[in-house]
Design a protein around this motif. Structure first.
Motif, mmCIF file in Angstrom:
data_model
loop_
_atom_site.group_PDB
_atom_site.id
_atom_site.type_symbol
_atom_site.label_atom_id
_atom_site.label_comp_id
_atom_site.label_asym_id
_atom_site.label_seq_id
_atom_site.Cartn_x
_atom_site.Cartn_y
_atom_site.Cartn_z
ATOM 1 N N ASP A 79 11.022 -59.328 -24.083
ATOM 2 C CA ASP A 79 10.712 -58.772 -24.863
ATOM 3 C C ASP A 79 10.299 -59.761 -25.906
ATOM 4 O O ASP A 79 9.906 -60.024 -27.102
ATOM 5 C CB ASP A 79 12.493 -58.711 -25.960
ATOM 6 C CG ASP A 79 11.899 -57.033 -25.086
ATOM 7 O OD1 ASP A 79 11.425 -56.733 -24.958
ATOM 8 O OD2 ASP A 79 13.824 -56.997 -24.893
ATOM 9 N N CYS A 100 19.245 -52.206 -31.242
ATOM 10 C CA CYS A 100 20.012 -52.471 -29.811
ATOM 11 C C CYS A 100 20.161 -50.795 -29.169
ATOM 12 O O CYS A 100 19.642 -49.411 -30.738
ATOM 13 C CB CYS A 100 21.031 -52.903 -30.126
ATOM 14 S SG CYS A 100 21.694 -54.434 -30.999
ATOM 15 N N HIS A 101 19.921 -50.204 -28.444
ATOM 16 C CA HIS A 101 20.325 -49.182 -27.445
ATOM 17 C C HIS A 101 21.551 -48.096 -28.590
ATOM 18 O O HIS A 101 22.291 -48.812 -28.658
ATOM 19 C CB HIS A 101 20.589 -49.540 -26.119
ATOM 20 C CG HIS A 101 19.199 -49.366 -25.556
ATOM 21 N ND1 HIS A 101 18.572 -50.521 -24.955
ATOM 22 C CD2 HIS A 101 18.357 -48.856 -24.804
ATOM 23 C CE1 HIS A 101 17.227 -50.510 -24.354
ATOM 24 N NE2 HIS A 101 16.998 -49.249 -24.538
ATOM 25 N N CYS A 132 21.496 -56.313 -22.873
ATOM 26 C CA CYS A 132 20.501 -55.708 -22.758
ATOM 27 C C CYS A 132 19.685 -54.823 -22.323
ATOM 28 O O CYS A 132 18.294 -55.201 -21.806
ATOM 29 C CB CYS A 132 19.702 -57.565 -23.281
ATOM 30 S SG CYS A 132 17.845 -57.154 -24.286
ATOM 31 N N SER A 135 13.920 -51.196 -23.258
ATOM 32 C CA SER A 135 13.436 -50.434 -24.177
ATOM 33 C C SER A 135 12.173 -49.846 -23.486
ATOM 34 O O SER A 135 11.521 -48.895 -24.345
ATOM 35 C CB SER A 135 12.544 -50.724 -25.476
ATOM 36 O OG SER A 135 11.441 -51.815 -25.636
ATOM 37 N N GLN A 138 8.410 -53.159 -24.100
ATOM 38 C CA GLN A 138 8.032 -54.225 -23.982
ATOM 39 C C GLN A 138 6.297 -54.596 -24.181
ATOM 40 O O GLN A 138 6.028 -54.135 -23.586
ATOM 41 C CB GLN A 138 8.524 -55.017 -23.483
ATOM 42 C CG GLN A 138 10.507 -55.285 -24.083
ATOM 43 C CD GLN A 138 11.122 -53.991 -23.113
ATOM 44 O OE1 GLN A 138 9.811 -53.203 -22.091
ATOM 45 N NE2 GLN A 138 12.428 -54.710 -22.110
ATOM 46 N N SER A 173 15.632 -44.757 -23.509
ATOM 47 C CA SER A 173 15.030 -45.944 -24.215
ATOM 48 C C SER A 173 14.816 -44.832 -26.049
ATOM 49 O O SER A 173 14.171 -44.679 -26.585
ATOM 50 C CB SER A 173 13.175 -45.493 -24.214
ATOM 51 O OG SER A 173 12.880 -46.535 -25.169
ATOM 52 N N PHE A 175 16.989 -45.381 -29.033
ATOM 53 C CA PHE A 175 18.036 -46.958 -30.400
ATOM 54 C C PHE A 175 19.222 -46.499 -31.278
ATOM 55 O O PHE A 175 18.675 -45.209 -31.557
ATOM 56 C CB PHE A 175 16.570 -48.496 -30.823
ATOM 57 C CG PHE A 175 16.201 -47.349 -31.694
ATOM 58 C CD1 PHE A 175 16.021 -47.305 -33.248
ATOM 59 C CD2 PHE A 175 14.581 -47.363 -31.890
ATOM 60 C CE1 PHE A 175 15.113 -47.129 -34.150
ATOM 61 C CE2 PHE A 175 13.511 -47.408 -32.295
ATOM 62 C CZ PHE A 175 14.003 -47.106 -33.252
ATOM 63 N N SER A 223 14.083 -54.138 -27.723
ATOM 64 C CA SER A 223 15.634 -54.061 -26.876
ATOM 65 C C SER A 223 16.494 -55.310 -27.512
ATOM 66 O O SER A 223 16.442 -56.241 -27.106
ATOM 67 C CB SER A 223 15.347 -53.262 -25.563
ATOM 68 O OG SER A 223 17.171 -53.800 -25.281
ATOM 69 N N TYR A 226 23.434 -55.532 -26.439
ATOM 70 C CA TYR A 226 24.578 -55.061 -27.695
ATOM 71 C C TYR A 226 25.256 -55.421 -28.611
ATOM 72 O O TYR A 226 25.743 -55.027 -29.646
ATOM 73 C CB TYR A 226 25.724 -53.828 -26.702
ATOM 74 C CG TYR A 226 26.542 -55.203 -26.083
ATOM 75 C CD1 TYR A 226 27.866 -55.353 -27.081
ATOM 76 C CD2 TYR A 226 26.406 -56.234 -25.403
ATOM 77 C CE1 TYR A 226 28.749 -55.994 -26.443
ATOM 78 C CE2 TYR A 226 27.358 -56.945 -25.382
ATOM 79 C CZ TYR A 226 28.426 -57.348 -25.703
ATOM 80 O OH TYR A 226 29.543 -57.883 -25.673
#
Length: 319
Positions: A79, A100-101, A132, A135, A138, A173, A175, A223, A226
């Motif tokens: 990323d 973050c997700h 992590c 996403s 990227q 995916s 967030f 992403s 967390y």
């Protein structure tokens, strides 16, 4: 929104608003968060919800990589993120955000949450020890991690161009907008408002700003681990990634630690108190006896409160 997008009368609009039911009542106010993209006097901002507790310095989220360093070798994820401490960096392509997700497990079985929110739909469930999740969208990076790191932690380095089966519309995916790293611009704000005005049925947005921003930045978000938006429910929904005792590493530790190890040692920089708020739980001991498993996390908030305001609060602590 209903009136502008459908041409209905004011009376119909009132009825629509009255019938509108968000996942939580106060979510109706979160549309206001969209205005932050209009703060164009800043190059980059970190949007942080007011129900969060920042535990450690997160300046690294504001640090872009110097142009002269972009082509040097280094330990970063796919990323473009090197976030071991406050001197880290975050490369953010124009028109992108970093976040973050969301945990879409719905561990508390909230009836107001979408029926599609199940453990199978959650990004944190796809690889149990991955703090992590990718996403799945990227950008290609000029600096890539080592082959060893890719082999040890493949999920972090997956690029949407490398696997046709991974697409930006993957339901994992998605967030959480409690913390968003963004680049204000008139163009971005206009794009967001264009999507906003096009909403025909607001009932499809139970998490208002979050659902809309995921729509706007679909395929254009990075992403973060967390730890920058540690939803309080993650501690029990995904205990394998929760590292409450970890502290940010110093520069010596960073230089001798692999990317994979950095990810696995991610501290909790920022706790997100979704749902019940700690300031509404005054008697922690009683809450603990009643089985509230989040009391320990509420204690962090009350400790910070005491540090700021002394003993001028009426909560009863619990050891």
């Amino acid at each position: 929104v209903s009136t502008q997008s459908t041409g209905t009368s004011n009376s119909n609009r009132t009825t629509s608003v009255q019938k509108m039911k968000y996942a939580a009542d106060y979510y109706a106010l979160t549309w206001a968060k969209l205005a932050v993209w209009g703060l164009t006097e800043y190059d980059r901002l970190v949007l942080v919800d007011c129900d969060m507790l920042v535990r450690f310095n997160m300046d690294q989220l504001l640090n872009p990589r110097d142009k002269e360093d972009r082509h040097k070798s280094g330990k970063i994820t796919g990323d473009g993120v090197e976030l071991g401490n406050s001197n880290g960096i975050l490369d953010l392509p124009p028109g992108w955000v970093a976040a973050c997700h969301a945990c879409t497990c719905n561990p508390l079985k909230k009836e107001s949450y979408p029926s599609s929110w199940t453990p199978d739909s959650c990004a944190y469930s796809q690889i149990p020890d991955d703090p992590c999740p990718p996403s799945h969208n990227q950008p290609l990076q000029s600096i890539l991690p080592s082959k060893e790191d890719r082999k040890q932690q493949p999920s972090v380095f997956i690029n949407s161009t490398q696997n046709d089966s991974i697409r930006s519309d993957n339901k994992r995916s998605y967030f959480n907008t409690g913390l968003v790293v963004l680049q204000p611009s008139t163009a971005a704000l206009n794009e967001i408002l264009q999507h906003f005005r096009a909403i025909k049925d607001p009932r499809l947005y139970p998490f208002p700003d979050q659902d809309l921003l995921n729509q706007v930045f679909k395929g254009r978000w990075i992403s973060l681990g967390y730890g920058y938006n540690a939803l309080k429910t993650l501690k029990y929904a995904h205990p394998h990634i929760w590292q409450e005792g970890e502290l940010p590493l110093n520069e010596h530790d960073i230089s001798t630690t692999t990317t994979t190890q950095l990810l696995k040692r991610m501290p909790i920089y920022n706790i997100h108190y979704i749902l019940e708020k700690p300031w509404n739980v005054h008697d922690l001991e009683t809450a603990r006896k009643k089985g509230d498993k989040f009391v320990g996390l509420y204690q962090y908030w009350w400790q910070a409160y005491h540090e700021l305001f002394g003993s001028k609060c009426d909560n009863k602590s619990v050891s």
